[in-house]
Design a protein around this motif. Structure first.
Motif, PDB file in Angstrom:
ATOM      1  N   LEU A 172      -0.034  -0.423  -6.197  1.00 35.24           N
ATOM      2  CA  LEU A 172      -1.363  -0.639  -5.877  1.00 35.24           C
ATOM      3  C   LEU A 172      -2.235  -1.573  -6.817  1.00 35.24           C
ATOM      4  CD1 LEU A 172      -2.659   2.983  -5.411  1.00 35.24           C
ATOM      5  CD2 LEU A 172      -2.990   1.172  -3.807  1.00 35.24           C
ATOM      6  N   ASN A 173      -3.079  -2.758  -6.242  1.00 40.44           N
ATOM      7  CA  ASN A 173      -3.621  -3.656  -7.349  1.00 40.44           C
ATOM      8  C   ASN A 173      -4.133  -2.736  -8.328  1.00 40.44           C
ATOM      9  OD1 ASN A 173      -5.723  -5.465  -8.056  1.00 40.44           O
ATOM     10  ND2 ASN A 173      -4.917  -6.727  -6.526  1.00 40.44           N
ATOM     11  N   GLN A 174      -4.675  -3.338  -9.390  1.00 38.48           N
ATOM     12  CA  GLN A 174      -5.250  -3.040 -10.665  1.00 38.48           C
ATOM     13  C   GLN A 174      -6.679  -2.450 -10.333  1.00 38.48           C
ATOM     14  OE1 GLN A 174      -3.655  -1.766 -13.364  1.00 38.48           O
ATOM     15  NE2 GLN A 174      -5.552  -1.491 -14.496  1.00 38.48           N
ATOM     16  N   GLU A 175      -7.217  -3.317  -9.444  1.00 42.03           N
ATOM     17  CA  GLU A 175      -8.632  -3.197  -8.901  1.00 42.03           C
ATOM     18  C   GLU A 175      -8.881  -1.736  -8.264  1.00 42.03           C
ATOM     19  OE1 GLU A 175      -9.207  -6.608  -6.016  1.00 42.03           O
ATOM     20  OE2 GLU A 175     -10.204  -7.614  -7.645  1.00 42.03           O
ATOM     21  N   TYR A 176      -7.662  -1.092  -7.662  1.00 39.43           N
ATOM     22  CA  TYR A 176      -7.815  -0.031  -7.205  1.00 39.43           C
ATOM     23  C   TYR A 176      -8.472   1.075  -8.406  1.00 39.43           C
ATOM     24  CZ  TYR A 176      -6.916   5.047  -6.489  1.00 39.43           C
ATOM     25  OH  TYR A 176      -7.030   6.306  -6.298  1.00 39.43           O
ATOM     26  N   MET A 235       0.574   6.642  -9.587  1.00 34.52           N
ATOM     27  CA  MET A 235       0.927   5.723  -8.552  1.00 34.52           C
ATOM     28  C   MET A 235       1.784   4.821  -8.757  1.00 34.52           C
ATOM     29  SD  MET A 235      -1.731   7.203  -7.078  1.00 34.52           S
ATOM     30  CE  MET A 235      -2.036   8.321  -8.312  1.00 34.52           C
ATOM     31  N   VAL A 236       2.016   4.247 -10.287  1.00 32.78           N
ATOM     32  CA  VAL A 236       3.049   3.580 -10.363  1.00 32.78           C
ATOM     33  C   VAL A 236       4.445   4.048 -10.196  1.00 32.78           C
ATOM     34  CG1 VAL A 236       4.336   1.971 -12.243  1.00 32.78           C
ATOM     35  CG2 VAL A 236       1.792   2.019 -11.875  1.00 32.78           C
ATOM     36  N   SER A 237       4.762   5.374 -10.429  1.00 30.28           N
ATOM     37  CA  SER A 237       5.994   6.004 -10.358  1.00 30.28           C
ATOM     38  C   SER A 237       6.160   6.356  -9.041  1.00 30.28           C
ATOM     39  CB  SER A 237       5.715   7.368 -11.168  1.00 30.28           C
ATOM     40  OG  SER A 237       6.759   8.328 -11.059  1.00 30.28           O
ATOM     41  N   ALA A 238       5.135   6.580  -8.051  1.00 24.28           N
ATOM     42  CA  ALA A 238       5.532   6.912  -6.732  1.00 24.28           C
ATOM     43  C   ALA A 238       5.834   5.713  -5.977  1.00 24.28           C
ATOM     44  CB  ALA A 238       4.248   7.391  -6.035  1.00 24.28           C
ATOM     45  N   SER A 239       5.288   4.488  -6.450  1.00 25.86           N
ATOM     46  CA  SER A 239       5.659   3.213  -5.783  1.00 25.86           C
ATOM     47  C   SER A 239       7.053   2.747  -6.174  1.00 25.86           C
ATOM     48  CB  SER A 239       4.733   2.204  -6.553  1.00 25.86           C
ATOM     49  OG  SER A 239       3.537   2.409  -5.942  1.00 25.86           O
ATOM     50  N   THR A 240       7.504   3.158  -7.484  1.00 20.56           N
ATOM     51  CA  THR A 240       8.776   2.775  -7.707  1.00 20.56           C
ATOM     52  C   THR A 240       9.653   3.567  -7.232  1.00 20.56           C
ATOM     53  OG1 THR A 240       8.184   1.841 -10.243  1.00 20.56           O
ATOM     54  CG2 THR A 240      10.377   2.818  -9.931  1.00 20.56           C
ATOM     55  N   ARG A 241       9.519   4.834  -7.138  1.00 23.12           N
ATOM     56  CA  ARG A 241      10.393   5.992  -6.695  1.00 23.12           C
ATOM     57  C   ARG A 241      10.594   5.551  -5.184  1.00 23.12           C
ATOM     58  NH1 ARG A 241      10.310  11.706  -5.170  1.00 23.12           N
ATOM     59  NH2 ARG A 241       8.028  11.694  -5.362  1.00 23.12           N
ATOM     60  N   PHE A 242       9.535   5.371  -4.278  1.00 24.55           N
ATOM     61  CA  PHE A 242       9.778   4.994  -2.819  1.00 24.55           C
ATOM     62  C   PHE A 242       9.876   3.537  -2.593  1.00 24.55           C
ATOM     63  CE2 PHE A 242       8.394   9.503  -3.101  1.00 24.55           C
ATOM     64  CZ  PHE A 242       9.105  10.066  -2.114  1.00 24.55           C
ATOM     65  N   ILE A 285     -13.678   8.070  -2.534  1.00 27.92           N
ATOM     66  CA  ILE A 285     -13.530   9.176  -3.721  1.00 27.92           C
ATOM     67  C   ILE A 285     -12.577  10.373  -3.019  1.00 27.92           C
ATOM     68  CG2 ILE A 285     -15.485  10.728  -2.983  1.00 27.92           C
ATOM     69  CD1 ILE A 285     -14.474   9.774  -6.306  1.00 27.92           C
ATOM     70  N   ASN A 286     -12.466  10.612  -1.653  1.00 25.45           N
ATOM     71  CA  ASN A 286     -11.814  11.368  -0.976  1.00 25.45           C
ATOM     72  C   ASN A 286     -10.222  10.838  -1.050  1.00 25.45           C
ATOM     73  OD1 ASN A 286     -13.272  13.682  -0.326  1.00 25.45           O
ATOM     74  ND2 ASN A 286     -14.026  12.617   1.575  1.00 25.45           N
ATOM     75  N   THR A 287     -10.235   9.497  -0.893  1.00 20.72           N
ATOM     76  CA  THR A 287      -8.834   8.747  -0.967  1.00 20.72           C
ATOM     77  C   THR A 287      -8.332   8.893  -2.381  1.00 20.72           C
ATOM     78  OG1 THR A 287      -9.334   7.005   0.578  1.00 20.72           O
ATOM     79  CG2 THR A 287      -7.643   6.489  -0.880  1.00 20.72           C
ATOM     80  N   ALA A 288      -9.087   8.806  -3.474  1.00 14.85           N
ATOM     81  CA  ALA A 288      -8.973   9.148  -4.819  1.00 14.85           C
ATOM     82  C   ALA A 288      -8.225  10.316  -5.194  1.00 14.85           C
ATOM     83  CB  ALA A 288      -9.913   8.751  -5.855  1.00 14.85           C
ATOM     84  N   VAL A 289      -8.784  11.501  -4.395  1.00 13.28           N
ATOM     85  CA  VAL A 289      -8.257  12.670  -4.340  1.00 13.28           C
ATOM     86  C   VAL A 289      -6.886  12.829  -3.977  1.00 13.28           C
ATOM     87  CG1 VAL A 289      -8.581  15.138  -3.680  1.00 13.28           C
ATOM     88  CG2 VAL A 289     -10.811  13.808  -4.491  1.00 13.28           C
ATOM     89  N   GLN A 290      -6.649  12.395  -3.175  1.00 14.28           N
ATOM     90  CA  GLN A 290      -5.366  12.293  -2.257  1.00 14.28           C
ATOM     91  C   GLN A 290      -4.315  11.625  -3.554  1.00 14.28           C
ATOM     92  OE1 GLN A 290      -4.793  14.002   0.437  1.00 14.28           O
ATOM     93  NE2 GLN A 290      -6.975  14.290   0.403  1.00 14.28           N
ATOM     94  N   MET A 291      -4.891  10.354  -4.066  1.00 10.02           N
ATOM     95  CA  MET A 291      -3.989   9.784  -4.852  1.00 10.02           C
ATOM     96  C   MET A 291      -3.655  10.578  -6.326  1.00 10.02           C
ATOM     97  SD  MET A 291      -3.251   7.236  -3.526  1.00 10.02           S
ATOM     98  CE  MET A 291      -3.011   5.321  -4.144  1.00 10.02           C
ATOM     99  N   ASP A 292      -4.607  11.664  -6.631  1.00 11.74           N
ATOM    100  CA  ASP A 292      -4.483  12.691  -7.633  1.00 11.74           C
ATOM    101  C   ASP A 292      -3.322  13.436  -7.236  1.00 11.74           C
ATOM    102  OD1 ASP A 292      -4.936  13.292 -10.195  1.00 11.74           O
ATOM    103  OD2 ASP A 292      -5.568  15.343  -9.203  1.00 11.74           O
ATOM    104  N   ALA A 310      -9.246  -0.028   1.878  1.00 16.03           N
ATOM    105  CA  ALA A 310      -8.248  -0.390   3.095  1.00 16.03           C
ATOM    106  C   ALA A 310      -6.719  -0.599   2.573  1.00 16.03           C
ATOM    107  CB  ALA A 310      -8.518  -1.608   3.755  1.00 16.03           C
ATOM    108  N   ASP A 311      -6.750  -1.256   1.348  1.00 19.59           N
ATOM    109  CA  ASP A 311      -5.255  -1.400   0.710  1.00 19.59           C
ATOM    110  C   ASP A 311      -4.965  -0.095   0.417  1.00 19.59           C
ATOM    111  OD1 ASP A 311      -5.313  -4.244   1.369  1.00 19.59           O
ATOM    112  OD2 ASP A 311      -6.164  -4.601  -0.863  1.00 19.59           O
ATOM    113  N   THR A 312      -5.713   0.540  -0.121  1.00 14.14           N
ATOM    114  CA  THR A 312      -5.363   2.084  -0.759  1.00 14.14           C
ATOM    115  C   THR A 312      -4.810   3.062   0.423  1.00 14.14           C
ATOM    116  OG1 THR A 312      -6.813   1.594  -2.434  1.00 14.14           O
ATOM    117  CG2 THR A 312      -6.240   3.886  -2.215  1.00 14.14           C
ATOM    118  N   LEU A 313      -5.812   2.739   1.436  1.00 14.57           N
ATOM    119  CA  LEU A 313      -5.362   3.856   2.535  1.00 14.57           C
ATOM    120  C   LEU A 313      -3.866   3.316   3.218  1.00 14.57           C
ATOM    121  CD1 LEU A 313      -8.822   3.924   4.207  1.00 14.57           C
ATOM    122  CD2 LEU A 313      -7.737   5.995   3.361  1.00 14.57           C
ATOM    123  N   ASN A 314      -3.691   2.172   3.337  1.00 11.76           N
ATOM    124  CA  ASN A 314      -2.463   1.765   3.708  1.00 11.76           C
ATOM    125  C   ASN A 314      -1.132   1.989   2.880  1.00 11.76           C
ATOM    126  OD1 ASN A 314      -3.300   0.352   6.124  1.00 11.76           O
ATOM    127  ND2 ASN A 314      -4.174  -1.431   4.892  1.00 11.76           N
TER     128      ASN A 314
END
Length: 128
Positions: free
Chosen positions: A53-57, A41-48, A14-21, A88-92
């Motif tokens: 992130l997997n849809q499971e996130y 997240m998709v926008s940031a992935s594309t821009r950089f 949940i703390n990771t999800a806050v960072q993602m927000d 782990a995938d999210t933190l990476n």
């Protein structure tokens, strides 16, 4: 600082999800248009040029926020190990995002620091 108080896998996620927000909010500022949570997240992935992130996130985040468990209606029957891998995938991903924002590019991509099998935090919703 809130990340220092994670005593469970749920708290860490949940703390990771806050960072993602925060990432999403940055993407809104840069793009000048509203974005939903996952589209940020998709926008940031594309821009950089990061792997998305997997849809499971998103599904696990929604399970935790709306049902109070890591493995709920969106991701039924996930084990603690499978949930830990999503964390782990999210933190990476966050590590790679921060490196990209700071101009380090893909320097962190070769040696991710998080692995699902090494996150030994207790979990209340997935005891297995």
């Amino acid at each position: 600082l809130s990340g220092l108080t994670c005593f469970t896998l749920e708290a860490l996620f949940i703390n990771t999800a806050v960072q993602m927000d925060i990432v999403k909010q940055c993407e809104i500022v840069v793009g000048g248009q509203p974005l939903n949570y996952y589209d940020g997240m998709v926008s940031a992935s594309t821009r950089f040029n990061l792997a998305q992130l997997n849809q499971e996130y998103k599904e696990m985040r929604n399970d935790l926020l709306h049902s109070g468990v890591l493995s709920g209606p969106n991701l039924p029957n996930k084990t603690k190990a499978q949930c830990a891998q999503i964390v782990a995938d999210t933190l990476n991903w966050i590590d790679r995002y921060v490196a990209a924002v700071l101009g380090f590019g893909a320097a962190l991509g070769a040696n991710p620091r998080w692995a699902g099998h090494r996150i030994g935090m207790p979990s209340f919703s997935n005891p297995a």
